[in-house]
Design an enzyme around this catalytic site. Structure first.
Site, PDB file in Angstrom:
ATOM      1  N   ASP A  82      -6.462   2.153   7.718  1.00  0.00           N
ATOM      2  CA  ASP A  82      -5.144   2.766   7.839  1.00  0.00           C
ATOM      3  C   ASP A  82      -5.359   4.277   7.853  1.00  0.00           C
ATOM      4  O   ASP A  82      -6.497   4.736   8.034  1.00  0.00           O
ATOM      5  CB  ASP A  82      -4.193   2.316   6.718  1.00  0.00           C
ATOM      6  CG  ASP A  82      -4.649   2.753   5.325  1.00  0.00           C
ATOM      7  OD1 ASP A  82      -5.634   3.524   5.216  1.00  0.00           O
ATOM      8  OD2 ASP A  82      -4.023   2.325   4.340  1.00  0.00           O
ATOM      9  N   ASP A  98       0.834  -1.199   0.000  1.00  0.00           N
ATOM     10  CA  ASP A  98       0.000   0.000   0.000  1.00  0.00           C
ATOM     11  C   ASP A  98       0.872   1.254   0.000  1.00  0.00           C
ATOM     12  O   ASP A  98       2.023   1.215   0.469  1.00  0.00           O
ATOM     13  CB  ASP A  98      -0.897   0.022   1.244  1.00  0.00           C
ATOM     14  CG  ASP A  98      -2.001  -1.019   1.190  1.00  0.00           C
ATOM     15  OD1 ASP A  98      -2.382  -1.419   0.069  1.00  0.00           O
ATOM     16  OD2 ASP A  98      -2.488  -1.428   2.261  1.00  0.00           O
ATOM     17  N   ARG A 146      -3.996  -4.689   7.135  1.00  0.00           N
ATOM     18  CA  ARG A 146      -5.079  -3.762   7.504  1.00  0.00           C
ATOM     19  C   ARG A 146      -6.300  -4.532   7.996  1.00  0.00           C
ATOM     20  O   ARG A 146      -6.974  -4.126   8.946  1.00  0.00           O
ATOM     21  CB  ARG A 146      -5.462  -2.887   6.309  1.00  0.00           C
ATOM     22  CG  ARG A 146      -4.439  -1.808   5.993  1.00  0.00           C
ATOM     23  CD  ARG A 146      -4.899  -0.906   4.868  1.00  0.00           C
ATOM     24  NE  ARG A 146      -4.901  -1.569   3.572  1.00  0.00           N
ATOM     25  CZ  ARG A 146      -5.927  -1.613   2.751  1.00  0.00           C
ATOM     26  NH1 ARG A 146      -7.078  -1.064   3.099  1.00  0.00           N
ATOM     27  NH2 ARG A 146      -5.828  -2.213   1.575  1.00  0.00           N
TER      28      ARG A 146
END
Length: 248
Positions: free
Chosen positions: A91, A49, A183
Site C-alpha cells: 500500500d 489499516d 493488500r
C-alpha cells in the site's frame, strides 16, 4: 436512550490515517465522559489499516460479547490498485520498491485474471501485518529486516469485479470472507498479470448486513453525545502527557 454500559453497537466510518486502535480509544474517551465512568468496555469487530476508510463496528459494554459474531460476517471492499509497481507493505505506507512492465496489460486481461481469484484459496498475509509468527507480530520482523515464513490462510473471494480501468490504475469491488488481506490480494493480482500492484486507496463498504450508508462519522458521534472538538483535543493532550510520563 443509549446505554453504553448495557451495550451499544456503533457503526462508524473510520477516517483516513486513523488506526483502528485510535478510533476505539477516542470512542472510549467520549463514552467515558458521557457516562461519567471509565469502566466501560469498548472494542471493535474487524481491524482496518490506517490507510483504509469505511465500516468499523464498535461495541460497548455487554455488546462486546458479540464481537466474534459480528466480525465473522462477509466483508465488501472497493479498492484502487496501481499496476506496474510494488511497495514493501503493498500500500502507500512505504515508497515504491520495484517497478514492472505494464505494456502487455489490457482491460480484457485484467477481467480474466480477476475471475481466477473467485472461490476458496490459500492467501499468504503481507509481511507488514499483525499476523502472529511464533508469538510475535509479523510487522515487527519486517521492521528489523528479519526473514520469517508466514503460513498461508484459507480465504474465500465470493465476488470480484472491475469497476474502472484507467491504466496504470484499476478500481475493483471485492466481496470476501473474514481474514482476507486486500493488500495481499493486490500483490497476487499484480503477479497474475506478470507485473506488480499495490493499493492506493481502500474503503470497506460493508461488514455483513451493515453497509457504509448506515455508518456515521466520528464527528457525528461526538455531536450525538453533545461533545465538541475541544473534548477531543483534551483527549489527545491527555494521551500525549501519559506517553511522555512513560518515556521519562
Amino acid at each position: 436512550m443509549v446505554n453504553f454500559i448495557e451495550g451499544e453497537i456503533l457503526c462508524i466510518d473510520k477516517p483516513l490515517y486513523w488506526t483502528s486502535f485510535t478510533l476505539v480509544g477516542r470512542v472510549r474517551w467520549a463514552v467515558s465522559r458521557f457516562t461519567g465512568t471509565k469502566k466501560v468496555k469498548v472494542g471493535h469487530a474487524g481491524t482496518l489499516d490506517p490507510l483504509a476508510t469505511g465500516v468499523m463496528i464498535i461495541c460497548t459494554g455487554k455488546a462486546t460479547k458479540r464481537i466474534d459474531e459480528l466480525q465473522a460476517g462477509t466483508k465488501e471492499y472497493v479498492a484502487t490498485l496501481c499496476l506496474g509497481a510494488v511497495t514493501p507493505s503493498f500500500d502507500m505506507e512505504h515508497p515504491v520498491s520495484e517497478t514492472f512492465p505494464t505494456e502487455h496489460i489490457t482491460k480484457e486481461l485484467v477481467e480474466n485474471v480477476l475471475k481466477g481469484f473467485e472461490g476458496e484459496q490459500q492467501q499468504v498475509p503481507p509481511l507488514f501485518s499483525a499476523v502472529k509468527v511464533d508469538g510475535r507480530r509479523a510487522y515487527k520482523y519486517a521492521r528489523t529486516g528479519e526473514d520469517v515464513e508466514i503460513k498461508p490462510k484459507t480465504i474465500t473471494i465470493e465476488r470480484i469485479e472491475l469497476l474502472d480501468y484507467s491504466m496504470p490504475y484499476i478500481k475493483i469491488r471485492v466481496v470476501c470472507s473474514k481474514g482476507t488481506y486486500i493488500r495481499a490480494l493486490a500483490r497476487d493480482i499484480g503477479k497474475a498479470l506478470d507485473s506488480g500492484a499495490y493499493l492506493t486507496e481502500l474503503r470497506r463498504t460493508a461488514v455483513g448486513n451493515i453497509t457504509i450508508d448506515k455508518c456515521i462519522t466520528f464527528k457525528q458521534f461526538k455531536e450525538m453525545l453533545g461533545q465538541s472538538d475541544e473534548d477531543l483535543l483534551l483527549h489527545d493532550k491527555t494521551k500525549q502527557e501519559q506517553t511522555s510520563k512513560k518515556i521519562i
